[in-house]
Each structure stands twice: as C-alpha cells, then as structure tokens.
Design an enzyme around this catalytic site. Structure first.
Site, PDB file in Angstrom:
ATOM      1  N   ASN A 172      80.253 -24.969  -2.029  1.00 24.30           N
ATOM      2  CA  ASN A 172      79.549 -25.217  -3.281  1.00 24.30           C
ATOM      3  C   ASN A 172      78.768 -23.968  -3.671  1.00 24.30           C
ATOM      4  OD1 ASN A 172      78.329 -27.182  -5.377  1.00 24.30           O
ATOM      5  ND2 ASN A 172      76.535 -26.254  -4.431  1.00 24.30           N
ATOM      6  N   ILE A 175      72.937 -22.473  -8.411  1.00 23.98           N
ATOM      7  CA  ILE A 175      71.863 -21.537  -8.723  1.00 23.98           C
ATOM      8  C   ILE A 175      70.539 -22.281  -8.619  1.00 23.98           C
ATOM      9  CG2 ILE A 175      70.865 -20.050 -10.504  1.00 23.98           C
ATOM     10  CD1 ILE A 175      73.718 -19.536 -11.481  1.00 23.98           C
ATOM     11  N   TYR A 176      69.760 -21.919  -7.624  1.00 21.10           N
ATOM     12  CA  TYR A 176      68.467 -22.550  -7.367  1.00 21.10           C
ATOM     13  C   TYR A 176      67.415 -21.453  -7.250  1.00 21.10           C
ATOM     14  CZ  TYR A 176      72.124 -25.607  -5.520  1.00 21.10           C
ATOM     15  OH  TYR A 176      73.288 -26.324  -5.355  1.00 21.10           O
ATOM     16  N   ARG A 189      64.505 -24.024  -3.742  1.00 18.51           N
ATOM     17  CA  ARG A 189      64.132 -25.173  -4.568  1.00 18.51           C
ATOM     18  C   ARG A 189      65.395 -25.805  -5.164  1.00 18.51           C
ATOM     19  NH1 ARG A 189      63.633 -26.776  -9.470  1.00 18.51           N
ATOM     20  NH2 ARG A 189      61.960 -28.172 -10.143  1.00 18.51           N
ATOM     21  N   ARG A 194      71.560 -32.073  -6.489  1.00 17.19           N
ATOM     22  CA  ARG A 194      72.370 -30.868  -6.611  1.00 17.19           C
ATOM     23  C   ARG A 194      73.232 -30.662  -5.369  1.00 17.19           C
ATOM     24  NH1 ARG A 194      70.385 -27.288 -10.459  1.00 17.19           N
ATOM     25  NH2 ARG A 194      72.352 -26.182 -10.097  1.00 17.19           N
ATOM     26  N   GLY A 195      74.332 -29.939  -5.562  1.00 14.30           N
ATOM     27  CA  GLY A 195      75.318 -29.780  -4.499  1.00 14.30           C
ATOM     28  C   GLY A 195      74.753 -29.224  -3.207  1.00 14.30           C
ATOM     29  N   ASP A 287      58.415 -22.788 -16.367  1.00 16.78           N
ATOM     30  CA  ASP A 287      59.805 -23.230 -16.350  1.00 16.78           C
ATOM     31  C   ASP A 287      60.385 -23.298 -17.755  1.00 16.78           C
ATOM     32  OD1 ASP A 287      62.291 -24.622 -15.473  1.00 16.78           O
ATOM     33  OD2 ASP A 287      61.144 -24.819 -13.628  1.00 16.78           O
TER      34      ASP A 287
END
Length: 488
Positions: A172, A175-176, A189, A194-195, A287
């Site tokens: 997988n 983008i984290y 994070r 999420r994958g 954010d």
C-alpha cells in the site's frame, strides 16, 4: 507527455515556463509557506528553492499548484482529459468482457495499457546512490518545512509511506503527514481507516510485540505520487496504476533494511520501523480546513536508514484554508471521480467537490431524475460507493438543468425546489473526519443530504413551478440588433 522521474518532470515544467528557480536564501520556517501560498493563489508556477537557509538541499514546492500541472503529472494534455483516466479506473474497478469483435477492438488500447501494470524490480537504483545508517541518520539535514506559526514542529508532507499487511499480496502507498520529533524519529499520523493504519493493525494482531517495517519515499516521479492519491480499485496497486498513467512500468527497488519495494527514482527514502508500544502526541498543525487541529497520539516511526540520490531534491507542500495544494488536487481528481460514479449511477450528469468545501466535505450532484425518491438514492450512493466520500458531510442533488459548478444555479435550486423539512435527509452517528472539530464526537458525526430537484407526484401534491425561459426567436432578433443599440 510522460516523465521517468521527478527531475524529468522539473525539466519539462521549466521548459514550459511552469517552474521558477529561487536562488535567494529562504527560510523553511514559515517563509516558504508564505511564498508558496501567494504563488498558488495567483495560479503561479512550481517553485524550486535552490538555497534554503541552513540547508544544502533544494526544496520543490507548489508542484501541483494548478489543475493543469496535476493533469500533466498524470500524463494528460488537459484537465478535461482526466475524465479518460476516470473511465479507465471505472473499467478496472468493474471490468466487463468484450461483447464482440468491435468491442474487443475498441478495448484494445486498454489491454495494451494493462501490459504496463506490473512493476519492474531493479537490483540497483538511483534512490540508493547514497546510504546513511547509524549516527549518520539525521532528519535535521533535510529541509523540512514548519508551515504555520502555531505548528508544533517541522512536518514531512509529501512522503509516500510504503506498507504491507501480513496477509496481503500487494503493498500500500499512502501519504500521511509526519511530525519530526528527533534526529531519527517521526510521528506517523495515519487515520484508522487508511491503508497504512489497517496494515499496521493486522501486523499487531499477527505479530504481537514485533516492530513493523515501513519505508517512506520522498520525491517520486509524478505518476507514482498521484497514483497514491487517486481512488484506485483495491485489487490494483498504486505502482500498477502509475505504470498505466506513465505508459511504462514503474521501476522499484527493494529497501535495504526490509522487503518493501520503493520507487527506484525517488529522491530520498526513509527506512525503519514502528514499535507497537511507542506513540507520541502529534500536533497541533494548521490543516486543510484552515484551522489548527487538536493534539492526539499516533505511532512513532523510527528511521534506521536514509538513502538518497546524489544531490537530492526535497519535495514539500503545506496545507491551509483552501485553496491549497490538496484543494487543487481535489479539483483535478474531481474529473477522475465523475466517470467512476457515472458507471455505477448512469443518471449522474455531473459531480462537483467545491474546493472551498475543503475538497471533500461537500458535494454537488446533478442528475436526470426518473422517479420519486431518486435523489435520495443518489445521495446514499455517493456516501457509500467510494471510500473517498466517507467523510463528505453535505450532498446536494439537483436536476440536470442546473450547473453543479455554478453557485448561482445551485443556490437558486436550493431556495426554489426545496422544502427544508421534506427535502433534507439527516443521518447521525456516521464516520466523520477526525479533523472535524464541529462533530460532537471525534471521528463520529452526522451527514446532510439536500434534495434540490424538481418534485414529482408522490413527492408533492402541489402544482410545480415552470422555469421562465425567453422565446428563442426573440433572443435571436435581439442578438442581431444588440451591437447597434449601443448599450454596452
């Protein structure tokens, strides 16, 4: 146009006047964000900061700051051409056998593209020209931005995290964001759905107490980067999809310290592990909502190896109140979503995620309504069909005489075709963005559907309004004499 790596993309952007080099020393602390933000809001070029203060490594910013550059990165000539990418994904999501020789011939280009799907594994790769281990691993040597005054620390933003579940065949790419908290430590994070987080959870269940291997690629080629943010089917790897976009197989290489495959042309690769019992408070950070998010605990990623190309380039971005780079990506990917939704719901005419709605929190759908309650079916379909819309709080459904991308049209439909009590659908206790502080419980909130379509018998007993439209003959006669009237 296809690009073999990030440097090739930079060269071609510069040749088209889509990239500017900045030789003046610029601080990674806040200054780069302000320059990139002003440039993006003006529809300006990608930026290559050649001399970031206190660092020897250049910084690439605002790479996908216009929808046109996103399209270029996906190998398309225009934003409109991204619909073809969506059609390809829709087909791959639910492939159909050819209906005959003619259909087989028409699908031949797709079958040719599929040949580019398997990744090509290299034994030597540019991303491993330089290898750093032990005390030489030092994240402070990378010019990581601190984007906003209230940010807790520098933040890695464009890292492609490579993970693999213990029972899964494919890797997988996700983008984290990753907060730098030490010379060799970052906070990973990733949200629970999420994958990467799912892979980590499975690992913890099957390998209790064992460190979880992770690799993070920085500065991959544009097709691979964009493959990681595109809604590819679960059965298709991001590397395979990148090969489709590029028209050539994605080249990968095995990480030095683990079995994960990373983009061979990446500028920088961070290798290491996540200890199952190590977390740290992450944030606050500005954010994509335009607010600072709350502090919460996430896993710590310990970096054991840094590999990179000779003279590497660090790829970075910032997030803030739209428009920002994620919002621009959303505008471009919107065109990819439309054919995917239309394959499942042919009645959909257009689908629009207004960038001012933080890219995904509001959707406007136009449709060819066929029966009472049809709009509500489409609402439910949007929320459930693609996991990208799991966090969409508001879905507005209009008829096909409304332009989904024109707020004048949409507001007119809402105020003239809706009764708030009858035409509003409220659903409580649904998954919601962790960053949505307006929700009553973190990660759990409500959704609203708004049926702004013309109502049919069964939905109303009243005589329905007929839109005012001028006679076409009159319009033509006035067109013919308009210039001579001298009005404007």
């Amino acid at each position: 146009m296809k690009y073999k790596d990030l440097r090739d993309f930079i060269r071609q952007l510069e040749a088209k006047g889509e990239l500017v080099r900045i030789s003046q020393p610029i601080d990674t602390d806040l200054e780069m964000t302000e320059i990139a933000d002003r440039t993006l809001r003006a529809g300006g070029p990608a930026l290559l900061f050649e001399n970031p203060k206190n660092h020897d490594m250049p910084v690439l910013a605002n790479l996908f700051g216009t929808p046109e550059r996103v399209a270029m990165g996906m190998g398309q000539e225009s934003v409109e051409a991204l619909r073809e990418v969506g059609k390809l994904l829709a087909y791959l999501k639910e492939p159909e056998p050819p209906k005959g020789l003619k259909d087989l011939w028409e699908k031949l280009p797709v079958f040719k593209q599929v040949l580019n799907m398997p990744a090509k594994v290299l034994k030597k790769a540019p991303c491993q020209e330089v290898v750093l281990t032990g005390d030489d691993v030092d994240l402070s040597k990378i010019p990581v931005q601190r984007c906003w005054p209230g940010d807790a620390a520098p933040l890695v933003t464009w890292g492609l995290s490579v993970t693999k579940g213990p029972h899964k065949k494919r890797q997988n790419l996700g983008i984290y964001r990753q907060q730098v908290i030490g010379k060799n430590k970052l906070i990973m994070r990733w949200l629970s759905h999420r994958g990467g987080a799912l892979d980590f959870r499975e690992w913890c269940q099957t390998h209790p107490g064992e460190p979880y291997p992770v690799s993070v690629a920085l500065g991959a080629d544009p097709a691979t980067i964009l493959g990681a943010v595109t809604p590819v089917p679960d059965t298709l790897s991001e590397y395979a999809f990148a090969g489709l976009l590029r028209g050539d197989k994605t080249e990968v290489v095995k990480s030095i310290s683990n079995d994960l495959q990373v983009p061979a042309s990446a500028e920088i690769v961070l290798e290491g592990y996540i200890a199952q019992d190590e977390t740290a408070p992450e944030g606050p950070y500005g954010d994509h909502t335009g607010y600072y998010n709350e502090v919460d605990d996430f896993p710590v990623f310990t970096v054991t190896h840094i590999t990179h190309r000779k003279d590497p380039i660090y790829h970075s971005t910032y997030t803030g109140r739209p428009p920002d780079e994620p919002a621009i990506l959303g505008v471009a990917l919107n065109e990819v979503f439309v054919p995917i939704l239309q394959k499942q719901f042919p009645e959909i005419v257009d689908f629009y995620l207004p960038p001012e709605g933080c890219s995904y929190r509001m959707a406007v759908v136009t449709m060819k309504k066929q029966y009472p309650g049809h709009a509500k079916r489409v609402m439910m379909g949007v929320w459930s069909f693609l996991r990208q819309f799991m966090y969409t709080k508001f879905v507005i459904v209009c008829d096909d005489d409304v332009n989904a991308r024109d707020w004048n049209d949409v507001i007119w439909a809402i105020t003239t075709r809706m009764d708030p009590a009858r035409d509003t659908v409220m659903i409580e206790n649904t998954p919601i963005d962790y960053l949505d502080f307006a929700s009553p419980v973190s990660g759990l909130g409500s959704k609203m559907g708004m049926d702004a379509t013309n109502k049919m018998p069964g939905e109303t007993d009243r005589e329905w309004g007929v839109p005012i439209v001028m006679d076409e003959g009159v319009k033509k006669r006035v067109d013919d004499i308009w210039d001579s009237l001298g009005i404007m």
